[in-house]
Write a protein that holds these residues in place. Sequence first.
Motif: not given
Length: 251
Positions: A136-142, A193-195
């Motif tokens: 699962p994406l790791r989003l900075p704001f999440a 997410a940088g992916t």
Amino acid sequence: PALRTTFHADGTATVTDAEPQVREENLAGLPPAERAGALAAIRDTAERTPFALDTEPPIRAVLVRLADRDYELVLVIHHIVVDGHSLTVVERDLVTAYRTGALSDPPAGVSGELPDYVRDEQLDYWRRQLAGAPEPLRLPFATDPGRSRAIDHIDFALPEEVATSVRALAARNRMTPFMVLLSAFTMLLRRYAGTDDVVVGTPIAGRDDPAVADIVSYLANTVPLRVRTEPSPTRSEERRVGKECRVRWSP
């Protein structure tokens, strides 16, 4: 049949012969102000009362008399047996039966048989498409622990010129507007997410087969769309990608 099915804790389900019961309420004698409040209370109770899915049908109906020729039917159906399209079918059949006076007869042409869609080759297809899918994406704001995790949504309309551009871009690339908008959304997720490999879930009706067009059942599903972008574009390339939607699709 779905509206006469009971569901049990062991995962089994039983189609019963029980007909849904219609409870009647008479509010015709109340003053208009009190009548509105009483009707709201009836609706609220019907919606909020839990279903005993193992012993009762997953449908609840209350017929409320408001005046001599004014009634309201409050119909509550558990999500386990209906999706959005099912509600359209139920409403259409109720209106048709009411107008024709055939309330005691089932609508013509509706079959209770569901085709079997779970096949080994279909499962193999999804296993191949999702093999090696990213976490699962790791989003900075999440992931910021200092931010609220409350869920909200924002409704907005695209300006007509943007919508026109989206449709034109879709036509040039033999895509649908949905694919264009999802491509743009995927590029946004990629940057955060940088992916280069993103999986986005989207709901589908699950009714492309005409055999299930009139079935009342929960057929909606969430399909994972795996979108892989060209690796590591520069900022100028990224702007071009945004214009021409250079993505590879694995729906």
